[in-house]
Design a protein around this motif. Structure first.
Motif, PDB file in Angstrom:
ATOM      1  N   ALA A  83       0.832  -1.216   0.000  1.00 56.82           N
ATOM      2  CA  ALA A  83       0.000   0.000   0.000  1.00 56.82           C
ATOM      3  C   ALA A  83       0.861   1.259   0.000  1.00 56.82           C
ATOM      4  CB  ALA A  83      -0.945  -0.005   1.197  1.00 56.82           C
ATOM      5  N   VAL A  90      -4.089   6.007  -4.019  1.00 59.90           N
ATOM      6  CA  VAL A  90      -5.028   6.121  -2.888  1.00 59.90           C
ATOM      7  C   VAL A  90      -6.461   6.117  -3.425  1.00 59.90           C
ATOM      8  CG1 VAL A  90      -5.734   7.551  -0.938  1.00 59.90           C
ATOM      9  CG2 VAL A  90      -3.346   7.515  -1.631  1.00 59.90           C
ATOM     10  N   ASN A 119      -0.384   4.084   2.549  1.00 60.85           N
ATOM     11  CA  ASN A 119      -0.938   4.619   1.309  1.00 60.85           C
ATOM     12  C   ASN A 119      -0.773   6.144   1.237  1.00 60.85           C
ATOM     13  OD1 ASN A 119      -4.054   3.696  -0.431  1.00 60.85           O
ATOM     14  ND2 ASN A 119      -1.998   3.970  -1.162  1.00 60.85           N
TER      15      ASN A 119
END
Lengths: 59, 398
Positions: free
Chosen positions: B344, B349, B377
């Motif tokens: 991530a 995003v 993220n």
């Protein structure tokens, strides 16, 4: 566009510098955020303890 | 009027009016079909529709002959001769480069950094996922060793590498300043790969982790983050990053300024505008501009395929590096730590975070990794902006 011959020494310096900068900045941010978190968590805990003590005193 | 139909200098005219069909050649037709493909993907598959639909439309408009839409304003030009797409390109992307910064402003206003503030080690995962940028930078330079005619310059290599950050505005801003000729294709690659996160990332995550690692259970809740922390974070981060890498200010500064608007709670209307009207208007202008920056003569080049391949490689290596760093962190972590969270760290995003969450739940139904994955993220957004700022600092002196 015809590129000039690659200076591999410079290319690897760019890569090394880039990785160093990214990890340095992100580590500093991690440290700063951790410290900030500790300060505010301690402050909140103090506030809660004070409020609880005040509540007990009133009771 | 000499005749009904005439052809002067390759321009077909009917009744002295220029007709596009006469100038429609194969490369233009291919680009129009690519644009239609993007629109189809956006509408039918709903792949990044807010980006791919206007990019596809811009691509079609820019490749229709004789429209003048992409004519950029120049000194001494007669009034009305500049096309609207040319004006967007020149003032929004090439000369002033203000559009990507305002997108970042809106993203900042939309982003909740709480998962990152609550779990600061996620910053390191956001850093690890930027490794793909530098790997593809070297890959782009190595192209010249294999095919000297198709080699990339240092500036172009930086622009190609930054695709690996999976961050559209950073890619656009960096490429717009370093290698405007390949801006359209790098931006399209970045947005396309972001749209394909669900296809690209899972095989890499599976390849690098065991089922036991993927099923590692983590407590679903992070500690609550107080309002003062959320307000201080953008200020501290802005000062720290910009003082180290000043050239990251246009991106990092605007991202964190937007976030300060959001978290301050005292400029509700401004924050609302940044999150809605502003980002929507800028998205229209920016994506149309990106589409318009891809006329056939610029894109129909074997190097375009190399840019797409290197960008994909950057994205894959970034994902892999994030997972491997996650595995290292899990070895040193006192509490159970799911190494998938590293994937991530690329700044797509919230798609990357969702992929990690879904894979975590597939491996262990009790797992709820979404909040844990949002930390790396959003750290990836900061990390890729820092990497972009570093590249700009090497070549651009304001």
């Amino acid at each position: 566009m015809q590129p000039t011959p690659v200076d591999w020494g410079e290319a690897f310096r760019i890569v090394g510098g880039g990785l160093l900068v990214v990890f340095l900045i992100m580590s500093l941010l991690a440290v700063a955020t951790t410290i900030m978190g500790k300060i505010f968590t301690a402050r909140d805990a103090k506030k809660k303890a004070a409020a609880a003590a005040q509540g007990e005193a009133k009771a | 009027m000499s005749s009904w139909i005439s052809n002067h200098d390759g321009v077909l005219k009917i009744l002295d009016v220029q007709v596009g069909f006469g100038n429609l050649d194969l490369p233009h037709i291919i680009m129009i079909l690519v644009g239609l493909g993007f629109i189809t993907l956006a509408i039918v598959k709903e792949w990044e529709p807010y980006e791919l639909l206007p990019i596809g439309a811009g691509m079609i408009l820019a490749n229709l002959p004789l429209t003048g839409l992409t004519s950029q304003p120049e000194p001494g030009m007669q009034p009305g001769m500049a096309g609207v797409l040319g004006i967007i390109l020149k003032y929004g992307l090439y000369t002033w480069t203000i559009l990507p910064q305002f997108i970042f402003f809106g993203i900042g206003a939309l982003t909740d950094f709480s998962p990152l503030i609550a779990n600061p080690r996620a910053f390191l995962l956001g850093a690890a996922a930027q490794v793909g940028i530098y790997t593809s930078f070297l890959g782009a330079l190595a192209v010249g060793l294999l095919w000297p005619d198709w080699g990339f310059s240092l500036k172009e290599a930086c622009s190609i590498g930054i695709i690996g950050g999976a961050d559209g505005p950073t890619t656009i801003y960096t490429t717009g300043l370093l290698a405007p000729d390949i801006m359209g294709i790098t931006a399209t690659a970045a947005y396309s790969y972001m749209a394909m996160v669900a296809i690209i990332q899972p095989p890499i995550i599976k390849l690098l982790t065991s089922k036991a690692e993927r099923s590692t259970y983590m407590k679903p809740m992070l500690r609550p983050v107080s309002r003062p922390e959320r307000i201080l974070f953008p200020i501290v981060a802005m000062l720290l990053i910009i003082l180290i890498i000043p050239k990251s200010a246009p991106l990092v500064g605007f991202l964190l300024l937007g976030n300060l608007f959001r978290e301050s709670g005292v400029v509700e209307r401004l924050s609302h505008t940044a999150q809605n009207e502003l980002i929507n208007i800028i998205t229209i202008l920016l994506m149309l501009g990106i589409g318009a920056s891809m006329p056939a003569d610029r894109v129909m080049d074997p190097r375009t395929l190399l840019v797409l391949f290197l960008g994909l490689a950057a994205f894959c290596v970034g994902t892999g590096a994030g997972v491997l760093f996650g595995k290292i962190m899990s070895k040193f972590s006192k509490e159970p730590f799911n190494p998938m969270l590293g994937a991530a760290g690329v700044s797509a995003v919230p798609m990357s975070a969702r992929i990690v969450h879904h894979m975590g739940q597939k491996a262990n139904k009790r797992n709820f990794l979404l909040m844990h994955a949002m930390g790396p993220n959003v750290a990836g957004v900061i990390g890729s902006a820092v990497a972009g700022g570093y590249f700009l600092g090497l070549f651009i002196n304001f």
